[in-house]
Design a protein around this motif. Structure first.
Motif, PDB file in Angstrom:
ATOM      1  N   GLN A 125      27.984 -35.453  45.398  1.00 56.83           N
ATOM      2  CA  GLN A 125      28.076 -34.453  46.448  1.00 56.83           C
ATOM      3  C   GLN A 125      29.374 -34.650  47.220  1.00 56.83           C
ATOM      4  OE1 GLN A 125      24.839 -34.305  49.300  1.00 56.83           O
ATOM      5  NE2 GLN A 125      25.032 -32.092  49.469  1.00 56.83           N
ATOM      6  N   VAL A 126      30.119 -33.570  47.386  1.00 56.02           N
ATOM      7  CA  VAL A 126      31.407 -33.596  48.076  1.00 56.02           C
ATOM      8  C   VAL A 126      31.390 -32.551  49.183  1.00 56.02           C
ATOM      9  CG1 VAL A 126      33.873 -33.142  47.838  1.00 56.02           C
ATOM     10  CG2 VAL A 126      32.673 -34.422  46.053  1.00 56.02           C
ATOM     11  N   ASP A 127      31.619 -32.998  50.400  1.00 56.49           N
ATOM     12  CA  ASP A 127      31.707 -32.083  51.550  1.00 56.49           C
ATOM     13  C   ASP A 127      30.552 -31.090  51.610  1.00 56.49           C
ATOM     14  OD1 ASP A 127      33.978 -33.291  52.514  1.00 56.49           O
ATOM     15  OD2 ASP A 127      35.358 -31.909  51.543  1.00 56.49           O
ATOM     16  N   GLY A 128      29.356 -31.556  51.267  1.00 55.34           N
ATOM     17  CA  GLY A 128      28.179 -30.705  51.386  1.00 55.34           C
ATOM     18  C   GLY A 128      28.031 -29.643  50.320  1.00 55.34           C
ATOM     19  N   ILE A 129      28.903 -29.630  49.302  1.00 53.65           N
ATOM     20  CA  ILE A 129      28.757 -28.657  48.218  1.00 53.65           C
ATOM     21  C   ILE A 129      27.488 -28.999  47.431  1.00 53.65           C
ATOM     22  CG2 ILE A 129      29.785 -27.690  46.136  1.00 53.65           C
ATOM     23  CD1 ILE A 129      32.525 -28.485  47.202  1.00 53.65           C
ATOM     24  N   GLY A 224      28.859 -27.020  32.856  1.00 54.53           N
ATOM     25  CA  GLY A 224      28.507 -25.897  32.003  1.00 54.53           C
ATOM     26  C   GLY A 224      28.755 -24.565  32.681  1.00 54.53           C
ATOM     27  N   ALA A 225      29.295 -23.637  31.940  1.00 48.71           N
ATOM     28  CA  ALA A 225      29.570 -22.307  32.499  1.00 48.71           C
ATOM     29  C   ALA A 225      28.290 -21.590  32.906  1.00 48.71           C
ATOM     30  CB  ALA A 225      30.348 -21.465  31.488  1.00 48.71           C
ATOM     31  N   ASP A 226      27.170 -21.926  32.276  1.00 50.63           N
ATOM     32  CA  ASP A 226      25.900 -21.274  32.582  1.00 50.63           C
ATOM     33  C   ASP A 226      25.007 -22.130  33.470  1.00 50.63           C
ATOM     34  OD1 ASP A 226      26.733 -19.222  30.911  1.00 50.63           O
ATOM     35  OD2 ASP A 226      25.753 -20.081  29.148  1.00 50.63           O
ATOM     36  N   GLY A 227      25.549 -23.201  34.025  1.00 49.34           N
ATOM     37  CA  GLY A 227      24.764 -24.113  34.846  1.00 49.34           C
ATOM     38  C   GLY A 227      24.873 -23.804  36.323  1.00 49.34           C
ATOM     39  N   PRO A 228      24.376 -24.697  37.177  1.00 51.15           N
ATOM     40  CA  PRO A 228      24.443 -24.495  38.621  1.00 51.15           C
ATOM     41  C   PRO A 228      25.878 -24.260  39.087  1.00 51.15           C
ATOM     42  CG  PRO A 228      22.952 -26.292  38.109  1.00 51.15           C
ATOM     43  CD  PRO A 228      23.633 -25.925  36.815  1.00 51.15           C
ATOM     44  N   PRO A 229      26.081 -23.343  40.036  1.00 53.19           N
ATOM     45  CA  PRO A 229      27.432 -22.944  40.417  1.00 53.19           C
ATOM     46  C   PRO A 229      28.184 -23.944  41.276  1.00 53.19           C
ATOM     47  CG  PRO A 229      25.819 -21.805  41.774  1.00 53.19           C
ATOM     48  CD  PRO A 229      25.039 -22.555  40.729  1.00 53.19           C
ATOM     49  N   TYR A 230      27.505 -24.992  41.750  1.00 55.17           N
ATOM     50  CA  TYR A 230      28.183 -25.918  42.665  1.00 55.17           C
ATOM     51  C   TYR A 230      28.973 -27.004  41.946  1.00 55.17           C
ATOM     52  CZ  TYR A 230      23.501 -27.899  41.852  1.00 55.17           C
ATOM     53  OH  TYR A 230      22.331 -28.310  41.279  1.00 55.17           O
ATOM     54  N   TRP A 231      28.748 -27.173  40.628  1.00 54.80           N
ATOM     55  CA  TRP A 231      29.475 -28.244  39.953  1.00 54.80           C
ATOM     56  C   TRP A 231      30.954 -27.931  39.710  1.00 54.80           C
ATOM     57  CZ3 TRP A 231      24.251 -29.466  37.884  1.00 54.80           C
ATOM     58  CH2 TRP A 231      23.826 -30.739  38.318  1.00 54.80           C
ATOM     59  N   PRO A 232      31.371 -26.734  39.300  1.00 57.94           N
ATOM     60  CA  PRO A 232      32.814 -26.510  39.135  1.00 57.94           C
ATOM     61  C   PRO A 232      33.636 -26.774  40.396  1.00 57.94           C
ATOM     62  CG  PRO A 232      31.599 -24.842  37.938  1.00 57.94           C
ATOM     63  CD  PRO A 232      30.574 -25.608  38.739  1.00 57.94           C
ATOM     64  N   PRO A 233      33.249 -26.261  41.599  1.00 55.31           N
ATOM     65  CA  PRO A 233      34.059 -26.583  42.773  1.00 55.31           C
ATOM     66  C   PRO A 233      34.010 -28.066  43.139  1.00 55.31           C
ATOM     67  CG  PRO A 233      32.110 -25.329  43.413  1.00 55.31           C
ATOM     68  CD  PRO A 233      32.207 -25.257  41.921  1.00 55.31           C
ATOM     69  N   THR A 234      32.878 -28.717  42.881  1.00 52.12           N
ATOM     70  CA  THR A 234      32.808 -30.165  43.116  1.00 52.12           C
ATOM     71  C   THR A 234      33.797 -30.890  42.220  1.00 52.12           C
ATOM     72  OG1 THR A 234      30.477 -30.070  43.772  1.00 52.12           O
ATOM     73  CG2 THR A 234      31.312 -32.187  43.015  1.00 52.12           C
ATOM     74  N   ASN A 235      33.828 -30.518  40.948  1.00 52.24           N
ATOM     75  CA  ASN A 235      34.750 -31.161  40.011  1.00 52.24           C
ATOM     76  C   ASN A 235      36.204 -30.901  40.366  1.00 52.24           C
ATOM     77  OD1 ASN A 235      32.605 -32.213  38.585  1.00 52.24           O
ATOM     78  ND2 ASN A 235      32.715 -30.732  36.914  1.00 52.24           N
ATOM     79  N   GLU A 236      36.503 -29.683  40.809  1.00 52.22           N
ATOM     80  CA  GLU A 236      37.874 -29.374  41.212  1.00 52.22           C
ATOM     81  C   GLU A 236      38.293 -30.229  42.405  1.00 52.22           C
ATOM     82  OE1 GLU A 236      40.069 -27.643  39.705  1.00 52.22           O
ATOM     83  OE2 GLU A 236      38.836 -26.607  38.204  1.00 52.22           O
ATOM     84  N   ALA A 237      37.382 -30.422  43.352  1.00 48.54           N
ATOM     85  CA  ALA A 237      37.690 -31.248  44.523  1.00 48.54           C
ATOM     86  C   ALA A 237      37.927 -32.701  44.121  1.00 48.54           C
ATOM     87  CB  ALA A 237      36.557 -31.151  45.541  1.00 48.54           C
TER      88      ALA A 237
END
Length: 284
Positions: A125-129, A224-237
């Motif tokens: 978890q990053v910054d509450g994402i 995953g592109a079809d998974g929960p939407p919070y992981w891509p922005p977490t990974n980018e951070a």
């Protein structure tokens, strides 16, 4: 033809034994499995990587053939066990999935000898994402012995992308009661209190991504592109602060893609682990 597995018993730092299941040939690759499951969910992945790697699976504490987990849970034993396995196998490659990704990332931050680290939907978890507001209600239900209700709350809280997460709670509970009759459902139900302990620890580590800036390994942050939407922005951070990290959004994949092991994900992981290391990790 059945896959050949070797079983070794590796001494842990506290004197317990870690049961190591290994298959394949090539560079060593240790898989740190997610919460709520055992290594049985990852044997397909191991088989599909075994033509290029020696893949090592092990059950984390409190599961299947693993030793009991120390209480209260703080994750330190998980990190110590991974350190023992890396030393025993000489492997420099690690895959971490979901809650296992959190453990693997903490291990890399401790400068364990990890050259390449692939994280798939790592529960960081990053910054509450990614909200954990559902955790107290799930804990209350689990403590009351209502595992179906707790599982329904967890499922909707984690899998926000799923249409089932928007169904009425009573219907989700009924679905979970059916799921608990299946072998994987029974395993997940039995391990749910353990999973909630791990989730609480992950939530306590919520904070700015800079706390992970010391990770020196080559890191692939996949989701995953079809998974929960919070992981891509977490990974980018996370990738923005780690010196040797990059992100990957895997098409046609959701949270359990690492277990299902589609060819395009397996090939992406193999390419990452077989590429030259641009910078050797530093160790204490």
């Amino acid at each position: 033809m059945d896959q050949h597995w070797t079983i070794q018993r590796v001494p842990a730092a506290d004197g317990a034994e870690i049961v190591l299941h290994s298959t394949g040939a090539g560079p060593g690759l240790v898989v740190v499995h997610g919460g709520g499951v055992t290594i049985e969910m990852y044997r397909r992945t191991a088989r599909r990587l075994a033509d290029r790697f020696t893949v090592h699976l092990y059950n984390r504490r409190g599961r299947a053939d693993a030793a009991a987990r120390a209480e209260p849970y703080d994750g330190e034993q998980d990190i110590d066990d991974l350190a023992a396995l890396l030393a025993h196998t000489g492997a420099g490659n690690v895959i971490g999935h979901s809650g296992g990704g959190f453990i693997a990332l903490r291990a890399a931050a401790r400068r364990l000898p990890i050259a390449r680290l692939a994280l798939y939907d790592a529960a960081v978890q990053v910054d509450g994402i990614g909200s954990y507001r559902w955790l107290p209600a799930a804990r209350q239900a689990a403590d009351a012995g209502d595992i179906a209700r707790a599982m329904a709350i967890v499922g909707a809280g984690v899998h926000t992308e799923s249409a089932s997460s928007r169904l009425p709670l009573a219907l989700r509970i009924a679905m979970c009661k059916l799921f608990l009759r299946t072998p994987i459902g029974r395993t997940m139900g039995e391990l749910l209190p353990t999973t909630l302990d791990e989730t609480a620890l992950i939530h306590r580590f919520d904070g700015p991504p800079g706390q992970w800036a010391g990770v020196q390994a080559e890191v692939l942050l996949a989701s995953g592109a079809d998974g929960p939407p919070y992981w891509p922005p977490t990974n980018e951070a996370l990738a923005a602060v780690m010196p040797h990290a990059r992100t990957l959004v895997v098409p046609r994949a959701n949270h359990d893609a690492l277990n299902r092991a589609p060819k395009h994900l397996i090939d992406a992981l193999a390419e990452f682990f077989l590429s030259p290391v641009s910078s050797e990790p530093t160790h204490p």
